[in-house]
Scaffold this motif. Structure first.
Motif, short mmCIF file in Angstrom:
data_model
loop_
_atom_site.label_atom_id
_atom_site.label_comp_id
_atom_site.label_asym_id
_atom_site.label_seq_id
_atom_site.Cartn_x
_atom_site.Cartn_y
_atom_site.Cartn_z
N PRO A 78 0.81 -1.23 0.00
CA PRO A 78 0.00 0.00 0.00
C PRO A 78 0.83 1.27 0.00
N LEU A 79 2.10 1.13 0.08
CA LEU A 79 2.90 2.32 0.34
C LEU A 79 3.76 2.68 -0.84
N ASP A 80 3.91 3.95 -1.02
CA ASP A 80 4.64 4.40 -2.19
C ASP A 80 5.96 5.08 -1.86
N THR A 81 6.20 5.31 -0.61
CA THR A 81 7.43 6.06 -0.30
C THR A 81 8.65 5.27 -0.72
N ILE A 82 9.52 5.95 -1.43
CA ILE A 82 10.70 5.29 -1.99
C ILE A 82 11.59 4.75 -0.87
N SER A 83 11.76 5.60 0.15
CA SER A 83 12.65 5.20 1.23
C SER A 83 12.20 3.87 1.81
N PHE A 89 25.04 5.78 9.48
CA PHE A 89 24.27 6.38 8.38
C PHE A 89 22.78 6.07 8.52
N ILE A 90 22.49 4.79 8.76
CA ILE A 90 21.07 4.40 8.86
C ILE A 90 20.42 5.06 10.09
N LEU A 146 15.59 11.05 10.60
CA LEU A 146 14.75 11.72 9.61
C LEU A 146 13.41 11.02 9.50
N VAL A 147 13.47 9.68 9.43
CA VAL A 147 12.25 8.89 9.28
C VAL A 147 11.35 9.09 10.50
N TYR A 190 10.91 11.70 12.20
CA TYR A 190 10.15 12.93 12.01
C TYR A 190 9.15 12.76 10.87
N ILE A 191 9.65 12.22 9.75
CA ILE A 191 8.79 12.13 8.56
C ILE A 191 7.55 11.29 8.83
N GLN A 192 7.73 10.16 9.53
CA GLN A 192 6.58 9.29 9.76
C GLN A 192 5.56 9.95 10.67
N ALA A 193 6.05 10.65 11.70
CA ALA A 193 5.11 11.37 12.57
C ALA A 193 4.38 12.43 11.75
#
Lengths: 387, 164
Positions: free
Chosen positions: A11-16, A346-347, A353-354, A356-359
Motif C-alpha cells: 500500500p505504500l509508495d514512499t521510496i525510502s 548512516f542508517i 529523519l524517518v 520525524y517524517i513518519q510522525a
C-alpha cells in the motif's frame, strides 16, 4: 518475514520505505545463509541466528533485556499481570520466569507453538496434538517492554508539553511578553509548523477543533520514534513499530473521521456522484467507497508500523554483520566491522529523519482524512486519490 | 506471524496511555500554547498596524506642517505686496491731492490777482478819469488862447498830477 515484506510494498509508495524493505529482506536472506554455513563448520558453538535475534529485539518482551555475558542475562524485570480463567488475577515480576526458562504458578513463556514468546497457562486434562495438557493464553495485561516504554514516553511527553504550556500560562494576558527562548521556542516552532503547514491547509476552516488531537498524535509518534532509536534502557523498545500501537492510533483517526464526518461525506459514500448504473442494480461505487473507508486507516497503521519496524531491523542487521563475519578471518572481520559501523551510523541518521517524517506523514494524512470528511461543496475531491 | 497480530494487553496499555496523554494534552497542553501563540500573533499584527498608522499620521503631520509653512510664506509675500501697493497708492493719492490742492491754490491766486488787477485798473481808470476831469476843469477855468501857454499849463498839470 515475507508477509511483512509484502505489507511494506503493497500500500505504500514512499521510496525510502521500498529501499528499506528490500534491504531488510536481503539482509534476512544473507543472515540465514551465513547462519547455515556456520552450523556446518562448527556445530558445538552457540550459533548466531540473525533472524531470531532481530525478531526477538523488534518484538515485545516480558522483561527489558539489556545485555548478556555468556549465560548471564542482565535485564530489568517488569510486572506481569495475568488473569487466568481458573485461578483469577496474578501479579508478579517477570524475573520469576528466569528469562523464560521456568514456570511460575502454572504460567510460563511458550517456547514454540502458536503462542511462541507469550505467557501461557498449562491446563491439564484435555489431550491435544499429542500432549496430555492444553496451552491456554490467559488474559494478559502485563506491563511488557513496549507497554513500559509507552508509559514512560507518555509521562515524558506530558511533562514536556505541560512545562511548555505552563510557561505560556504564566504569561497569559500579556502577549507582549510571550516570546519564548530555548526549548519552549523549539516546541512552539514545531507546533506552529504543524498547525500552519499541515492542519490548517488540510482541514480548512474547522481546523481548530482537531488541532489538539493531531498535535497529540504527532508528538506521541515522534517521541516514541526517537526513544526507540536510543539503544539503551530508557529507549530501544520498538513501540511505534508494533502493530498494536499503530492500530490504536489509526483507530482513533478512523473514529474521528467518521464520527465528525459531514452529511455530504456520507452522501459521497453511499450515493456518490457517478452514473446511475454504477450504483443501482449492483452498488459498485458504494462498495468501493466503503472499502476505502477502511483502507485509509489501515494504510496509516501499516505505514507507521512497517517503517519503524524496518528501521529497527536494518540497524540490528547491520550490527550483526560484525558477529557474522568473525568466521571469515580477522582482516575480513575488521573490514566488515568498519563498514558495519559506518552503515549503522548512516542508517541511524536516516532513522532520525524517518522518525520525524513518519510522525509528520501520519499527522498529515489524518488531517487530510478529517478534511475530506468535512466536505461541504458538491464537487469535493474523491477520497480514494489520497492515501 | 506474531508481528502482525496486535496483542490485546498492549492494545489495552496503548489505549490507556494514549487516552491519558490525549486527555491531558488536549485539555491543559496544546490549547493553551496555540491560544497564546495566536494571541501573540494578533498582538504583533495589531502593533504593526498601530506603528503603520502612527507613521502615516506622522507623515501627515509633517506634510501639514510643510503646507502651513508654505502658506505662511505665500501669505507673507502677499502681505508685503499688498503693503507695497497700498503705500504706492497712498503716495500717489497724496501727490495727486497735493497737485490738485496746489492747482486750486494757484487758480485761486490767479483769480485774486486778476481781480486785484482789474480793481487796480478800474481804480487807475477812475483816477485817470478824475484827473482828466480835474485837468479839463482847470483848463476850462483859464483862458487858453495861447498855444504855448496851453502847452506849459498841460505840462504843469501833469507834473502836479504826478506829484499827487
Amino acid at each position: 518475514m515475507k508477509k511483512t515484506g509484502n505489507c511494506l510494498k503493497s500500500p505504500l509508495d514512499t521510496i525510502s520505505l521500498r529501499v528499506k524493505g528490500l534491504l531488510f529482506l536481503l539482509f534476512l536472506l544473507a543472515g540465514t545463509n551465513v547462519y547455515s554455513e556456520e552450523t556446518h563448520q562448527e556445530g558445538e558453538k552457540p550459533e548466531l541466528n540473525v533472524r531470531e535475534l532481530i525478531l526477538d529485539h523488534v518484538s515485545d518482551g516480558y522483561d527489558w533485556h539489556i545485555t548478556s555475558f555468556g549465560r548471564r542475562h542482565i535485564s530489568i524485570p517488569l510486572p506481569v499481570i495475568v488473569k487466568s480463567k481458573e485461578s483469577g488475577w496474578h501479579v508478579f515480576p517477570s524475573s520469576k520466569f528466569h528469562h523464560g526458562h521456568e514456570a511460575y504458578k502454572g504460567f510460563y513463556i511458550a517456547q514454540d507453538g502458536p503462542y511462541k514468546g507469550k505467557i501461557v497457562e498449562k491446563i491439564a486434562g484435555q489431550a491435544r496434538n499429542g500432549r496430555d495438557y492444553e496451552e491456554v493464553r490467559p488474559w494478559d495485561f502485563s506491563l511488557t517492554k513496549n507497554a513500559a516504554s509507552l508509559v514512560m514516553s507518555s509521562i515524558l511527553l506530558i511533562i514536556l508539553i505541560l512545562s511548555c504550556a505552563n510557561w505560556y500560562k504564566k504569561r497569559e494576558g500579556k502577549p507582549e511578553n510571550a516570546s519564548p527562548k530555548g526549548f519552549v521556542a523549539f516546541v512552539e516552532l514545531v507546533i506552529t509548523s504543524i498547525v500552519d503547514d499541515v492542519i490548517k491547509p488540510c482541514i480548512g476552516k474547522n481546523y481548530r477543533r482537531y488541532t489538539p488531537y493531531l498535535l497529540t498524535v504527532f508528538f506521541f509518534i515522534i517521541i516514541n520514534n526517537l526513544l526507540g532509536l536510543i539503544p539503551v534502557f530508557p529507549g530501544g523498545a520498538n513501540v511505534t513499530g508494533n502493530i498494536a500501537i499503530t492500530c490504536i492510533l489509526a483507530l482513533c483517526t478512523f473514529i474521528i473521521v467518521n464520527v465528525f464526518g459531514s452529511r455530504e461525506y456520507w452522501k459521497e459514500i453511499f450515493w456518490p456522484d457517478v452514473p446511475w448504473w454504477l450504483k443501482v442494480p449492483v452498488p459498485l461505487m458504494p462498495a468501493i467507497e466503503i472499502v476505502g473507508l477502511f483502507t485509509k486507516p489501515f494504510a496509516l497503521m501499516i505505514r507507521l508500523f512497517a517503517n519503524i519496524l524496518a528501521g529497527h531491523a536494518i540497524v540490528l542487521g547491520l550490527t550483526c554483520i560484525i558477529f557474522l563475519t568473525v568466521s571469515l578471518g580477522t582482516a575480513m572481520n575488521y573490514g566488515m566491522t568498519a563498514l558495519s559501523v559506518i552503515m549503522t551510523v548512516f542508517i541511524d541518521c536516516v532513522e532520525l529523519l524517518v522518525a520525524y517524517i513518519q510522525a509528520y506523514v501520519f499527522t498529515m494524512l489524518s488531517a487530510v482524512f478529517i478534511g475530506l470528511s468535512q466536505v461541504e461543496a458538491h464537487h469535493a475531491p474523491k477520497s480514494e486519490n489520497i492515501g | 506471524m506474531s508481528l502482525l497480530t496486535p496483542d490485546p494487553g498492549l492494545l489495552f496499555w496503548m489505549l490507556l496511555s494514549f487516552g491519558v496523554v490525549f486527555f491531558v494534552l488536549a485539555k491543559y497542553g496544546f490549547p493553551i500554547i496555540v491560544k497564546m501563540v495566536d494571541e501573540r500573533k494578533a498582538f504583533i499584527d495589531k502593533s504593526l498596524e498601530a506603528a503603520k498608522a502612527a507613521n502615516d499620521r506622522l507623515a501627515g503631520i509633517r506634510e501639514e506642517g510643510d503646507r502651513i509653512l508654505h502658506r505662511t510664506r505665500e501669505e507673507e509675500i502677499r502681505i508685503l505686496k499688498d503693503a507695497n501697493e497700498v503705500r504706492n497708492k497712498i503716495i500717489g493719492e497724496a501727490k495727486e491731492q497735493a497737485a490738485r490742492e496746489a492747482a486750486k491754490l494757484i487758480a485761486e491766486a490767479k483769480i485774486t490777482i486778476q481781480k486785484e488787477k482789474e480793481m487796480a485798473i478800474r481804480d487807475i481808470r477812475n483816477q485817470v478819469a478824475a484827473l482828466s476831469i480835474d485837468i479839463a476843469e482847470k483848463i476850462l477855468r483859464r483862458n487858453l488862447d495861447n498855444q504855448a501857454a496851453q502847452r506849459e499849463l498841460v505840462d504843469k498839470l501833469i507834473e502836479e498830477a504826478q506829484k499827487n
